[in-house]
Design a protein around this motif. Structure first.
Motif, PDB file in Angstrom:
ATOM      1  N   ALA A 172       0.829  -1.208   0.000  1.00 54.21           N
ATOM      2  CA  ALA A 172       0.000   0.000   0.000  1.00 54.21           C
ATOM      3  C   ALA A 172       0.864   1.258   0.000  1.00 54.21           C
ATOM      4  CB  ALA A 172      -0.926  -0.014   1.216  1.00 54.21           C
ATOM      5  N   ALA A 173       1.926   1.262   0.776  1.00 52.34           N
ATOM      6  CA  ALA A 173       2.795   2.438   0.829  1.00 52.34           C
ATOM      7  C   ALA A 173       3.486   2.697  -0.506  1.00 52.34           C
ATOM      8  CB  ALA A 173       3.841   2.259   1.930  1.00 52.34           C
ATOM      9  N   SER A 174       3.857   1.641  -1.205  1.00 52.06           N
ATOM     10  CA  SER A 174       4.552   1.816  -2.482  1.00 52.06           C
ATOM     11  C   SER A 174       3.622   2.319  -3.579  1.00 52.06           C
ATOM     12  CB  SER A 174       5.210   0.500  -2.902  1.00 52.06           C
ATOM     13  OG  SER A 174       4.233  -0.515  -3.097  1.00 52.06           O
ATOM     14  N   GLN A 175       2.342   1.984  -3.515  1.00 48.67           N
ATOM     15  CA  GLN A 175       1.391   2.417  -4.540  1.00 48.67           C
ATOM     16  C   GLN A 175       0.663   3.707  -4.176  1.00 48.67           C
ATOM     17  OE1 GLN A 175       1.007   1.073  -7.550  1.00 48.67           O
ATOM     18  NE2 GLN A 175       2.625  -0.370  -7.016  1.00 48.67           N
ATOM     19  N   LEU A 176       0.769   4.131  -2.916  1.00 47.23           N
ATOM     20  CA  LEU A 176      -0.007   5.280  -2.452  1.00 47.23           C
ATOM     21  C   LEU A 176       0.338   6.588  -3.162  1.00 47.23           C
ATOM     22  CD1 LEU A 176      -2.217   6.083  -0.524  1.00 47.23           C
ATOM     23  CD2 LEU A 176      -0.497   6.462   1.239  1.00 47.23           C
ATOM     24  N   PRO A 177       1.616   6.911  -3.414  1.00 49.97           N
ATOM     25  CA  PRO A 177       1.897   8.207  -4.059  1.00 49.97           C
ATOM     26  C   PRO A 177       1.176   8.401  -5.397  1.00 49.97           C
ATOM     27  CG  PRO A 177       3.913   7.278  -3.168  1.00 49.97           C
ATOM     28  CD  PRO A 177       2.872   6.224  -3.031  1.00 49.97           C
ATOM     29  N   PHE A 178       1.279   7.427  -6.285  1.00 52.66           N
ATOM     30  CA  PHE A 178       0.618   7.581  -7.580  1.00 52.66           C
ATOM     31  C   PHE A 178      -0.896   7.530  -7.439  1.00 52.66           C
ATOM     32  CE2 PHE A 178      -0.539   6.435 -11.949  1.00 52.66           C
ATOM     33  CZ  PHE A 178       0.209   7.377 -12.649  1.00 52.66           C
ATOM     34  N   ALA A 179      -1.387   6.741  -6.477  1.00 53.79           N
ATOM     35  CA  ALA A 179      -2.835   6.681  -6.250  1.00 53.79           C
ATOM     36  C   ALA A 179      -3.363   8.035  -5.775  1.00 53.79           C
ATOM     37  CB  ALA A 179      -3.161   5.595  -5.221  1.00 53.79           C
ATOM     38  N   ILE A 180      -2.595   8.743  -4.961  1.00 52.06           N
ATOM     39  CA  ILE A 180      -3.015  10.076  -4.516  1.00 52.06           C
ATOM     40  C   ILE A 180      -3.103  11.028  -5.698  1.00 52.06           C
ATOM     41  CG2 ILE A 180      -2.338  12.082  -3.135  1.00 52.06           C
ATOM     42  CD1 ILE A 180      -1.176  10.160  -1.090  1.00 52.06           C
ATOM     43  N   TRP A 181      -2.112  10.986  -6.579  1.00 54.31           N
ATOM     44  CA  TRP A 181      -2.133  11.835  -7.774  1.00 54.31           C
ATOM     45  C   TRP A 181      -3.372  11.551  -8.617  1.00 54.31           C
ATOM     46  CZ3 TRP A 181       0.287  15.808 -10.246  1.00 54.31           C
ATOM     47  CH2 TRP A 181       1.428  16.334  -9.632  1.00 54.31           C
ATOM     48  N   LEU A 182      -3.642  10.287  -8.904  1.00 57.58           N
ATOM     49  CA  LEU A 182      -4.797   9.940  -9.714  1.00 57.58           C
ATOM     50  C   LEU A 182      -6.101  10.366  -9.039  1.00 57.58           C
ATOM     51  CD1 LEU A 182      -4.002   6.364 -11.103  1.00 57.58           C
ATOM     52  CD2 LEU A 182      -4.104   8.492 -12.385  1.00 57.58           C
ATOM     53  N   THR A 183      -6.223  10.066  -7.749  1.00 57.46           N
ATOM     54  CA  THR A 183      -7.464  10.369  -7.035  1.00 57.46           C
ATOM     55  C   THR A 183      -7.713  11.871  -6.985  1.00 57.46           C
ATOM     56  OG1 THR A 183      -7.094   8.400  -5.676  1.00 57.46           O
ATOM     57  CG2 THR A 183      -8.727   9.963  -4.898  1.00 57.46           C
TER      58      THR A 183
END
Length: 275
Positions: free
Chosen positions: A143-154
């Motif tokens: 989750a921590a590794s995917q969170l940065p890009f997920a925040i950008w998309l969201t």
């Protein structure tokens, strides 16, 4: 001029066909080799198609347990990623601050870090906090590794939700959290579907992270156990490998089918703002 246009179109069509063939041939090899008792590296139609390759791998040790581990790891990490991304993107989308841009740039920098560069300190940290060889520790790191890009998309999808709808809810006494859960998130359903599929697919095919953080064979996901089909001295069970690949790809395909109808739905209430 007409001849030149026809030649250009023909060249473009041939180029697209060549690109399509480059993608289609590996897929054709997987599908054909999965039912070929004498599968090899060549793409060929089997003389006598059979399901023996599937029967050989459909055992708890080879398929069921690794797939269950993958679903637990990737499903839990995806849910955690999407939830945290929504909570982090909401203030970035709705409130203006001097720290917004530096924070977003920091997130963008975090997305460019290679996973191998952070695994050594992460491994040392997990050893100290007793998270090595645990599913929950691997879920947290996923989750921590995917969170940065997920925040950008969201955040980008959340910017498309009209703020006036939230203001109307606030007038009726709703809190910021209630407006997020009941108004913003339902309206950005296609965006959440994109973030969910992207996060799940990136985790589902990740080999390095579970290989480093998990030690017990019974806890290994399918992305790691697929390596068992590559034997010593270059011996590979191609038929079993292809059959396992078909089964391994099924959850991702099913996930896309389930959310595909939401991807083109748009913001259904985007035009409900009163003038």
């Amino acid at each position: 001029m007409a001849r030149k246009r026809s030649a250009r179109r023909l060249a473009a069509d041939l180029s697209l066909l060549a690109v399509a063939a480059a993608f289609a041939l590996p897929l054709a090899w997987v599908l054909l080799s999965a039912v070929d008792p004498r599968a090899g590296l060549r793409v060929r139609v089997p003389d006598s198609p059979t399901l023996d390759n599937f029967r050989a791998i459909l055992t708890p040790d080879i398929t069921y347990t690794p797939l269950l581990n993958s679903l637990v790891l990737c499903g839990g990490a995806t849910a955690l990623t999407v939830g945290c991304a929504a909570l982090a993107a909401y203030p970035l989308s709705r409130f203006r601050s001097r720290l917004n841009r530096p924070f977003l740039l920091t997130i963008l920098f975090a997305t460019s870090l290679p996973i191998t560069a952070v695994m050594v300190p992460v491994y040392a940290l997990f050893v100290r906090v007793n998270l090595i060889d645990t599913l929950q520790g691997t879920i947290l790191f996923f989750a921590a590794s995917q969170l940065p890009f997920a925040i950008w998309l969201t955040k980008n999808f959340m910017d498309g939700v009209p703020r006036e709808l939230e203001e109307a809810a606030w007038t009726d006494g709703a809190s910021a959290l209630q407006s997020l859960v009941r108004i913003v998130l339902p309206l950005m359903g296609p965006g959440l579907a994109v973030v969910t599929v992207f996060s799940f697919v990136m985790m589902w095919g990740n080999f390095f992270v579970p290989f480093m953080l998990l030690l017990t064979p019974d806890r290994m996901p399918a992305s790691v156990s697929i390596n068992d089909f590559f034997g010593n001295r270059g011996m590979v069970a191609y038929g079993h490998l292809a059959a396992f690949s078909v089964i391994y790809s099924t959850p991702v395909v099913l996930l896309y089918v389930l959310v595909a109808r939401r991807l083109g739905g748009g913001f259904a209430l985007g035009g409900a703002v009163k003038g």
